[in-house]
Design a protein around this motif. Structure first.
Motif, PDB file in Angstrom:
ATOM      1  N   THR A  70      -3.243 -22.106  31.282  1.00 33.50           N
ATOM      2  CA  THR A  70      -4.112 -21.829  32.425  1.00 33.50           C
ATOM      3  C   THR A  70      -3.488 -22.395  33.694  1.00 33.50           C
ATOM      4  N   GLU A  71      -3.913 -21.869  34.835  1.00 30.64           N
ATOM      5  CA  GLU A  71      -3.404 -22.354  36.117  1.00 30.64           C
ATOM      6  C   GLU A  71      -3.823 -23.805  36.315  1.00 30.64           C
ATOM      7  N   LYS A  72      -2.888 -24.626  36.736  1.00 30.75           N
ATOM      8  CA  LYS A  72      -3.171 -26.052  36.881  1.00 30.75           C
ATOM      9  C   LYS A  72      -2.228 -26.679  37.895  1.00 30.75           C
ATOM     10  N   GLN A  73      -2.523 -27.900  38.268  1.00 30.40           N
ATOM     11  CA  GLN A  73      -1.648 -28.658  39.158  1.00 30.40           C
ATOM     12  C   GLN A  73      -1.343 -29.997  38.489  1.00 30.40           C
ATOM     13  N   TRP A  74      -0.062 -30.353  38.443  1.00 27.96           N
ATOM     14  CA  TRP A  74       0.362 -31.598  37.819  1.00 27.96           C
ATOM     15  C   TRP A  74       0.515 -32.687  38.885  1.00 27.96           C
ATOM     16  N   LEU A  75      -0.112 -33.836  38.618  1.00 29.61           N
ATOM     17  CA  LEU A  75      -0.065 -34.949  39.557  1.00 29.61           C
ATOM     18  C   LEU A  75       0.183 -36.250  38.805  1.00 29.61           C
ATOM     19  N   ASN A  76       0.688 -37.246  39.524  1.00 34.59           N
ATOM     20  CA  ASN A  76       0.784 -38.593  38.961  1.00 34.59           C
ATOM     21  C   ASN A  76      -0.582 -39.244  39.135  1.00 34.59           C
ATOM     22  N   PHE A  77      -1.267 -39.461  38.028  1.00 31.99           N
ATOM     23  CA  PHE A  77      -2.642 -39.959  38.056  1.00 31.99           C
ATOM     24  C   PHE A  77      -2.785 -41.045  36.996  1.00 31.99           C
ATOM     25  N   LEU A  78      -3.198 -42.234  37.408  1.00 35.22           N
ATOM     26  CA  LEU A  78      -3.342 -43.372  36.493  1.00 35.22           C
ATOM     27  C   LEU A  78      -2.050 -43.616  35.704  1.00 35.22           C
ATOM     28  N   ASN A  79      -0.933 -43.618  36.451  1.00 35.65           N
ATOM     29  CA  ASN A  79       0.377 -43.926  35.885  1.00 35.65           C
ATOM     30  C   ASN A  79       0.872 -42.900  34.872  1.00 35.65           C
ATOM     31  N   PHE A 125      -4.499 -30.983  36.307  1.00 35.53           N
ATOM     32  CA  PHE A 125      -5.821 -30.792  36.899  1.00 35.53           C
ATOM     33  C   PHE A 125      -6.104 -29.301  37.075  1.00 35.53           C
ATOM     34  N   TYR A 126      -7.351 -28.930  36.819  1.00 35.47           N
ATOM     35  CA  TYR A 126      -7.801 -27.582  37.160  1.00 35.47           C
ATOM     36  C   TYR A 126      -7.658 -27.371  38.665  1.00 35.47           C
ATOM     37  N   VAL A 127      -7.393 -26.143  39.079  1.00 38.39           N
ATOM     38  CA  VAL A 127      -7.266 -25.822  40.506  1.00 38.39           C
ATOM     39  C   VAL A 127      -8.427 -24.952  40.981  1.00 38.39           C
ATOM     40  N   GLY A 128      -9.447 -24.801  40.140  1.00 38.71           N
ATOM     41  CA  GLY A 128     -10.577 -23.940  40.493  1.00 38.71           C
ATOM     42  C   GLY A 128     -11.243 -24.322  41.794  1.00 38.71           C
ATOM     43  N   ALA A 129     -11.403 -25.624  42.044  1.00 44.39           N
ATOM     44  CA  ALA A 129     -12.071 -26.060  43.273  1.00 44.39           C
ATOM     45  C   ALA A 129     -11.297 -25.624  44.508  1.00 44.39           C
ATOM     46  N   GLU A 130      -9.978 -25.700  44.433  1.00 42.67           N
ATOM     47  CA  GLU A 130      -9.158 -25.277  45.572  1.00 42.67           C
ATOM     48  C   GLU A 130      -9.252 -23.769  45.784  1.00 42.67           C
ATOM     49  N   ARG A 131      -9.239 -23.012  44.696  1.00 39.33           N
ATOM     50  CA  ARG A 131      -9.350 -21.556  44.800  1.00 39.33           C
ATOM     51  C   ARG A 131     -10.691 -21.159  45.405  1.00 39.33           C
ATOM     52  N   ILE A 132     -11.759 -21.815  44.967  1.00 35.92           N
ATOM     53  CA  ILE A 132     -13.095 -21.512  45.492  1.00 35.92           C
ATOM     54  C   ILE A 132     -13.177 -21.874  46.973  1.00 35.92           C
ATOM     55  N   LYS A 147      -3.433 -34.937  26.517  1.00 38.91           N
ATOM     56  CA  LYS A 147      -3.099 -34.379  25.208  1.00 38.91           C
ATOM     57  C   LYS A 147      -1.698 -33.797  25.169  1.00 38.91           C
ATOM     58  N   TYR A 148      -1.181 -33.377  26.320  1.00 37.69           N
ATOM     59  CA  TYR A 148       0.170 -32.809  26.375  1.00 37.69           C
ATOM     60  C   TYR A 148       0.767 -33.045  27.752  1.00 37.69           C
ATOM     61  N   THR A 149       2.077 -33.012  27.829  1.00 38.40           N
ATOM     62  CA  THR A 149       2.785 -33.172  29.093  1.00 38.40           C
ATOM     63  C   THR A 149       3.186 -31.799  29.631  1.00 38.40           C
ATOM     64  N   LYS A 150       3.685 -31.793  30.842  1.00 34.13           N
ATOM     65  CA  LYS A 150       4.148 -30.541  31.438  1.00 34.13           C
ATOM     66  C   LYS A 150       5.292 -29.946  30.620  1.00 34.13           C
ATOM     67  N   ALA A 151       6.198 -30.809  30.169  1.00 36.27           N
ATOM     68  CA  ALA A 151       7.328 -30.340  29.373  1.00 36.27           C
ATOM     69  C   ALA A 151       6.856 -29.760  28.037  1.00 36.27           C
ATOM     70  N   GLN A 152       5.881 -30.401  27.428  1.00 34.68           N
ATOM     71  CA  GLN A 152       5.347 -29.900  26.152  1.00 34.68           C
ATOM     72  C   GLN A 152       4.656 -28.549  26.335  1.00 34.68           C
ATOM     73  N   GLU A 153       3.951 -28.383  27.443  1.00 39.01           N
ATOM     74  CA  GLU A 153       3.303 -27.084  27.704  1.00 39.01           C
ATOM     75  C   GLU A 153       4.358 -26.004  27.895  1.00 39.01           C
ATOM     76  N   GLU A 154       5.380 -26.301  28.687  1.00 35.66           N
ATOM     77  CA  GLU A 154       6.425 -25.316  28.939  1.00 35.66           C
ATOM     78  C   GLU A 154       7.144 -24.926  27.650  1.00 35.66           C
ATOM     79  N   ALA A 155       7.374 -25.914  26.791  1.00 35.10           N
ATOM     80  CA  ALA A 155       8.035 -25.637  25.518  1.00 35.10           C
ATOM     81  C   ALA A 155       7.156 -24.773  24.617  1.00 35.10           C
TER      82      ALA A 155
END
Length: 290
Positions: free
Chosen positions: A188-197, A202-209, A276-284
């Motif tokens: 799903t569409e998402k945005q990756w950020l450094n959050f709590l180390n 994160f979902y991007v629905g709020a930005e789209r709305i 539950k997963y990292t960006k690299a794991q999702e891409e793989a």
């Protein structure tokens, strides 16, 4: 549901001991998601010792059970109860938009009491609160949660239909409530950020709305002041006109949420498998290289 309604009229001191019992059982006996909770806290606060992590975890179990008791108690609350139990410190900052016919997006996270804003804000501000909602699989539990959440005038919007439903009433002054810290599904569409180390999706629905509707966006900072007592401070994080390609809503939301969590770590919902997963794991996984 009749039983829940009956319990809501009991004094709070009759029900909070059940939260204490539930916390003891959850932590020591049932070990409800204990490994997930401890791992999440350790990763978010690598500077804390094992003793400190376990203390936060025990406090989390207690608070987690208290939230469920408070959902029951809230069934019988009036506007005066909400003004006492969860006052909004600066309602005028949001009302200046609503009173001029401008709807608002109100983002929050699973911090302190994450259920009460949907219950109480509509009563206190006297505007409709529509909140994005993902139904759970257990039908009996879902029915009870639906009745509790709509008891004070809140209107649930299924997440899959959110954009269409919001656009239908685009010009109606109201509050769109979004809890934006759930884990997005892979693909799903998402945005990756450094959050709590940690690298966090994160979902991007709020930005789209926000871009589609040109609504102002606030963050609801919920602070726990005592047993069954909270306060909400509204922080404006974005307002139109928005640039087509970027609004910064998700970054600002994540920064506000992290600040809320760091203020009192045990108030966050650590039992979710948020990382539950990292960006690299999702891409793989999406490329078939798993």
């Amino acid at each position: 549901m009749f039983f829940v309604k009956l319990l809501s009229y009991l004094p709070s001191w009759c029900l909070y001991p059940f939260a204490e019992a539930g916390a003891f059982l959850g932590y020591h006996i049932l070990r409800y998601r204990k490994e997930v909770i401890l791992n999440n806290i350790s990763a978010a606060f690598p500077e804390k010792s094992d003793t400190e992590v376990k203390k936060i975890a025990r406090q989390f179990y207690r608070h987690f059970c208290q939230v469920f008791i408070e959902m029951i108690l809230a069934y019988s609350y009036t506007k005066k109860d909400w003004q006492k139990r969860m006052p909004i410190t600066n309602p005028q900052d949001l009302l200046k938009y609503l009173d001029n016919g401008v709807p608002a997006i109100l983002m929050s996270g699973h911090v302190a009491n994450w259920e009460w804003p949907a219950f109480s804000f509509g009563r206190q501000l006297e505007y409709t609160v529509e909140f994005l909602h993902k139904p759970v699989d257990k039908k009996g539990f879902e029915k009870i949660m639906h009745q509790l959440r709509t008891r004070h005038g809140g209107i649930p919007i299924p997440k899959d239909d959110a954009l269409r439903e919001i656009v239908k009433r685009r010009k109606q002054p109201r509050i769109i409530g979004i809890i934006g810290d759930q884990l997005p599904a892979k693909g799903t569409e998402k945005q990756w950020l450094n959050f709590l180390n940690q690298e966090t999706a994160f979902y991007v629905g709020a930005e789209r709305i926000a871009k589609l509707t040109q609504y102002v966006v606030f963050y609801a900072d919920i602070k726990r002041n005592g047993l069954g007592k909270y306060e909400a401070t509204l922080k404006e994080i974005a307002k139109p006109p928005y640039r087509k390609e970027f609004t910064g809503v998700i970054e600002k939301y994540a920064a506000c949420l992290e600040e809320s969590i760091q203020r009192n770590p045990s108030d966050y919902l650590w039992s979710h498998k948020r990382w539950k997963y990292t960006k690299a794991q999702e891409e793989a996984a999406l490329s078939g290289n798993t």
